[in-house]
Design a protein around this motif. Structure first.
Motif, PDB file in Angstrom:
ATOM      1  N   ALA A   1     -11.323  12.149  -7.079  1.00 27.69           N
ATOM      2  CA  ALA A   1     -10.076  11.412  -7.329  1.00 27.69           C
ATOM      3  C   ALA A   1      -9.503  10.871  -6.022  1.00 27.69           C
ATOM      4  CB  ALA A   1      -9.066  12.316  -8.031  1.00 27.69           C
ATOM      5  N   VAL A   2      -9.629  11.656  -4.939  1.00 33.51           N
ATOM      6  CA  VAL A   2      -9.178  11.185  -3.624  1.00 33.51           C
ATOM      7  C   VAL A   2     -10.064  10.028  -3.154  1.00 33.51           C
ATOM      8  CG1 VAL A   2      -8.861  11.850  -1.205  1.00 33.51           C
ATOM      9  CG2 VAL A   2      -8.173  13.418  -3.034  1.00 33.51           C
ATOM     10  N   ASP A   3     -11.375  10.117  -3.413  1.00 33.12           N
ATOM     11  CA  ASP A   3     -12.264   8.986  -3.107  1.00 33.12           C
ATOM     12  C   ASP A   3     -11.726   7.712  -3.757  1.00 33.12           C
ATOM     13  OD1 ASP A   3     -14.009  10.791  -1.895  1.00 33.12           O
ATOM     14  OD2 ASP A   3     -15.428  10.807  -3.569  1.00 33.12           O
ATOM     15  N   PHE A   4     -11.456   7.801  -5.059  1.00 34.77           N
ATOM     16  CA  PHE A   4     -11.011   6.640  -5.825  1.00 34.77           C
ATOM     17  C   PHE A   4      -9.695   6.097  -5.277  1.00 34.77           C
ATOM     18  CE2 PHE A   4      -8.282   4.914  -9.140  1.00 34.77           C
ATOM     19  CZ  PHE A   4      -9.072   3.885  -9.654  1.00 34.77           C
TER      20      PHE A   4
ATOM     21  N   ARG B   1       0.864  -1.176   0.000  1.00 33.11           N
ATOM     22  CA  ARG B   1       0.000   0.000   0.000  1.00 33.11           C
ATOM     23  C   ARG B   1       0.906   1.234   0.000  1.00 33.11           C
ATOM     24  NH1 ARG B   1      -5.427  -0.478   0.720  1.00 33.11           N
ATOM     25  NH2 ARG B   1      -6.222  -2.515   1.336  1.00 33.11           N
ATOM     26  N   LEU B   2       0.855   1.980  -1.095  1.00 30.38           N
ATOM     27  CA  LEU B   2       1.785   3.075  -1.325  1.00 30.38           C
ATOM     28  C   LEU B   2       1.122   4.432  -1.127  1.00 30.38           C
ATOM     29  CD1 LEU B   2       3.402   1.692  -4.614  1.00 30.38           C
ATOM     30  CD2 LEU B   2       4.231   1.404  -2.264  1.00 30.38           C
ATOM     31  N   ALA B   3       1.954   5.445  -0.973  1.00 30.47           N
ATOM     32  CA  ALA B   3       1.457   6.815  -1.007  1.00 30.47           C
ATOM     33  C   ALA B   3       0.948   7.113  -2.413  1.00 30.47           C
ATOM     34  CB  ALA B   3       2.570   7.779  -0.627  1.00 30.47           C
ATOM     35  N   ALA B   4      -0.052   7.976  -2.500  1.00 28.35           N
ATOM     36  CA  ALA B   4      -0.702   8.225  -3.785  1.00 28.35           C
ATOM     37  C   ALA B   4      -0.881   9.719  -4.029  1.00 28.35           C
ATOM     38  CB  ALA B   4      -2.062   7.535  -3.835  1.00 28.35           C
ATOM     39  N   LEU B   5      -0.970  10.067  -5.317  1.00 23.46           N
ATOM     40  CA  LEU B   5      -1.125  11.449  -5.742  1.00 23.46           C
ATOM     41  C   LEU B   5      -2.249  11.556  -6.763  1.00 23.46           C
ATOM     42  CD1 LEU B   5       2.657  12.197  -6.338  1.00 23.46           C
ATOM     43  CD2 LEU B   5       1.311  12.928  -4.361  1.00 23.46           C
ATOM     44  N   ALA B   6      -3.141  12.530  -6.575  1.00 17.80           N
ATOM     45  CA  ALA B   6      -4.125  12.899  -7.592  1.00 17.80           C
ATOM     46  C   ALA B   6      -3.567  14.094  -8.345  1.00 17.80           C
ATOM     47  CB  ALA B   6      -5.459  13.256  -6.944  1.00 17.80           C
ATOM     48  N   VAL B   7      -3.523  13.999  -9.680  1.00 16.03           N
ATOM     49  CA  VAL B   7      -2.857  15.012 -10.500  1.00 16.03           C
ATOM     50  C   VAL B   7      -3.833  15.553 -11.535  1.00 16.03           C
ATOM     51  CG1 VAL B   7      -0.832  15.543 -11.905  1.00 16.03           C
ATOM     52  CG2 VAL B   7      -0.733  13.657 -10.235  1.00 16.03           C
TER      53      VAL B   7
ATOM     54  N   GLU C   1      -4.248   6.918   4.096  1.00 15.64           N
ATOM     55  CA  GLU C   1      -3.775   7.976   4.989  1.00 15.64           C
ATOM     56  C   GLU C   1      -2.545   8.680   4.433  1.00 15.64           C
ATOM     57  OE1 GLU C   1      -5.568   8.922   7.479  1.00 15.64           O
ATOM     58  OE2 GLU C   1      -6.981   7.298   7.067  1.00 15.64           O
ATOM     59  N   ARG C   2      -2.185   8.352   3.185  1.00 17.55           N
ATOM     60  CA  ARG C   2      -0.981   8.947   2.572  1.00 17.55           C
ATOM     61  C   ARG C   2      -1.321   9.404   1.154  1.00 17.55           C
ATOM     62  NH1 ARG C   2       3.016   4.292   2.502  1.00 17.55           N
ATOM     63  NH2 ARG C   2       4.555   5.884   1.916  1.00 17.55           N
ATOM     64  N   ILE C   3      -2.233  10.351   1.048  1.00 16.83           N
ATOM     65  CA  ILE C   3      -2.665  10.858  -0.255  1.00 16.83           C
ATOM     66  C   ILE C   3      -2.324  12.348  -0.363  1.00 16.83           C
ATOM     67  CG2 ILE C   3      -4.639  11.307  -1.766  1.00 16.83           C
ATOM     68  CD1 ILE C   3      -5.993   8.850  -0.586  1.00 16.83           C
ATOM     69  N   GLY C   4      -1.728  12.715  -1.495  1.00 19.54           N
ATOM     70  CA  GLY C   4      -1.410  14.099  -1.799  1.00 19.54           C
ATOM     71  C   GLY C   4      -2.022  14.512  -3.124  1.00 19.54           C
ATOM     72  N   VAL C   5      -1.872  15.790  -3.461  1.00 19.85           N
ATOM     73  CA  VAL C   5      -2.469  16.353  -4.670  1.00 19.85           C
ATOM     74  C   VAL C   5      -1.434  17.215  -5.377  1.00 19.85           C
ATOM     75  CG1 VAL C   5      -4.081  18.154  -5.417  1.00 19.85           C
ATOM     76  CG2 VAL C   5      -4.902  16.285  -3.990  1.00 19.85           C
ATOM     77  N   ILE C   6      -1.432  17.140  -6.708  1.00 17.83           N
ATOM     78  CA  ILE C   6      -0.651  18.048  -7.549  1.00 17.83           C
ATOM     79  C   ILE C   6      -1.620  18.723  -8.520  1.00 17.83           C
ATOM     80  CG2 ILE C   6       1.153  18.304  -9.295  1.00 17.83           C
ATOM     81  CD1 ILE C   6       2.513  15.837  -8.152  1.00 17.83           C
TER      82      ILE C   6
ATOM     83  N   PHE D   1       5.348   6.380  -6.255  1.00 15.21           N
ATOM     84  CA  PHE D   1       3.992   6.737  -5.854  1.00 15.21           C
ATOM     85  C   PHE D   1       2.974   6.089  -6.793  1.00 15.21           C
ATOM     86  CE2 PHE D   1       6.801  10.153  -4.587  1.00 15.21           C
ATOM     87  CZ  PHE D   1       6.389  10.462  -3.291  1.00 15.21           C
ATOM     88  N   VAL D   2       1.794   5.820  -6.287  1.00 11.32           N
ATOM     89  CA  VAL D   2       0.643   5.587  -7.153  1.00 11.32           C
ATOM     90  C   VAL D   2       0.136   6.965  -7.556  1.00 11.32           C
ATOM     91  CG1 VAL D   2      -1.704   4.697  -7.296  1.00 11.32           C
ATOM     92  CG2 VAL D   2       0.032   3.435  -6.018  1.00 11.32           C
ATOM     93  N   ALA D   3      -0.079   7.188  -8.838  1.00 12.75           N
ATOM     94  CA  ALA D   3      -0.473   8.524  -9.295  1.00 12.75           C
ATOM     95  C   ALA D   3      -1.611   8.424 -10.301  1.00 12.75           C
ATOM     96  CB  ALA D   3       0.718   9.252  -9.917  1.00 12.75           C
ATOM     97  N   LEU D   4      -2.613   9.261 -10.098  1.00 13.15           N
ATOM     98  CA  LEU D   4      -3.806   9.269 -10.940  1.00 13.15           C
ATOM     99  C   LEU D   4      -3.914  10.604 -11.659  1.00 13.15           C
ATOM    100  CD1 LEU D   4      -6.619   8.107 -11.808  1.00 13.15           C
ATOM    101  CD2 LEU D   4      -7.537   9.215  -9.747  1.00 13.15           C
ATOM    102  N   ALA D   5      -3.806  10.577 -12.992  1.00 12.17           N
ATOM    103  CA  ALA D   5      -4.104  11.751 -13.819  1.00 12.17           C
ATOM    104  C   ALA D   5      -5.506  11.566 -14.372  1.00 12.17           C
ATOM    105  CB  ALA D   5      -3.088  11.881 -14.944  1.00 12.17           C
TER     106      ALA D   5
END
Length: 343
Positions: A133-136, A70-76, A146-151, A100-104
């Motif tokens: 996107a954070v929901d997803f 389970r990795l830290a993730a980013l919504a981009v 508990e480790r989600i960020g945003v760009i 990171f897991v990253a979602l564009a």
């Protein structure tokens, strides 16, 4: 994004174009990005629904060899008028290669995402798109929720800050070459729109609603990023990205397509930065080019934000340089920032 001095007025008085034939398309399984694929990263097409029932389309990037973690993730998201196959996808894939897991994802009403009419923007709905996107991400089995960020990039930088001020699930936010879309649409570049021009724009767009209602469909403004000669350098820079093989994508509003004429209406009385101080104590990283025409947006946001905050100015960089110039985009600093604050 293309708005000149009195940007709202220019958009509002544009010749009325018919409704485009573009619809939300079935997600392609082909690699149709404007950047090369990184074979160290797994790529998956995904979809999810926002609070308004609009189905959003995304590209999920994950580092290879990390299955079961389970990795830290980013919504981009961003830029404004772009699609996930452009700058946001480049940022997401690059950050995935760094662990990171990253979602564009495409915003509502644009790209492969749903929503009618097409090529429409809303500060509220687009803020919600980030939260969806954070929901997803928070429900994805490869993500530590508990480790989600945003760009947020360009105009989606302002939407990102607005979303994070509200959404306490997000632990850190970074913006790159940020635009405050509510400020530029309501006041023009460098706040140059006079009260009289603002009133005129609102009058014209208000009356445009009757025309759209009578026609049963919205009218569209001029094609984005076409040059006629004599434009300021930043508009030439936009053209060099969106209208050439460097960054052209047929689904992007900015690649010769058009916004609805009334798109600015919802931004006119919606100041995105009102609650930026409420992001604290979560950290903010604002990245901007030294030579960007838009630099003042990040400087104003930095002044209004509470600690912890950082304003990183990239020497010699223009606004558009930070869309895709990997030699200038500070990916090392972005990596350090999110590794520290999503630990």
């Amino acid at each position: 994004m293309k708005l000149t001095g009195a940007g709202v007025t220019a958009l509002a008085v544009a010749s009325f174009l018919p409704t485009p034939d573009a619809k939300a398309t079935t997600m392609t399984s082909n690699w149709d990005k404007v950047f090369p694929r990184n074979e160290a990263v797994d790529h998956q097409k995904v979809s999810f629904t926002n609070r308004y029932g609009v189905t959003l389309s995304g590209d999920l990037y994950r580092p290879k060899g990390r299955d079961g973690e389970r990795l830290a993730a980013l919504a981009v998201g961003g830029p404004f008028g772009a699609v996930k196959e452009q700058s946001s996808g480049l940022y997401a894939q690059t950050m995935a290669a760094r662990g990171f897991v990253a979602l564009a994802f495409d915003a509502s009403f644009t790209g492969e995402s749903g929503g009618e009419p097409r090529n429409l923007a809303s500060p509220d709905i687009n803020t919600e798109d980030f939260m969806a996107a954070v929901d997803f991400l928070g429900l994805h089995p490869s993500v530590d929720q508990e480790r989600i960020g945003v760009i947020g990039i360009c105009g989606w930088g302002g939407m990102a800050l607005n979303a994070v001020a509200t959404d306490k699930r997000v632990k850190a936010v970074a913006t790159s070459t940020m635009y405050d879309m509510s400020r530029v649409m309501s006041r023009g570049y460098n706040d140059s729109v006079t009260p009289e021009q603002r009133a005129q724009s609102l009058e014209q767009m208000s009356r445009q609603r009757w025309i759209d209602a009578r026609n049963g469909a919205p009218a569209y403004g001029p094609a984005a990023n076409e040059l006629k000669g004599g434009e300021p350098q930043f508009l030439v820079d936009y053209h060099a990205y969106y209208m050439t093989p460097r960054g052209y994508h047929a689904r992007a509003v900015n690649s010769g397509n058009a916004w609805t004429i009334t798109t600015p209406l919802s931004f006119m009385n919606f100041p995105l930065m009102t609650y930026i101080a409420e992001i604290s104590p979560r950290p903010i990283l604002l990245i901007h080019g030294e030579n960007a025409h838009s630099r003042y947006f990040s400087e104003t946001a930095f002044a209004a934000a509470a600690e912890p905050k950082e304003l990183l100015i990239i020497p010699g960089a223009s606004h558009v340089d930070l869309y895709d110039r990997v030699d200038l985009i500070p990916f090392d600093r972005l990596t350090e920032f999110f590794q520290e604050h999503l630990s």
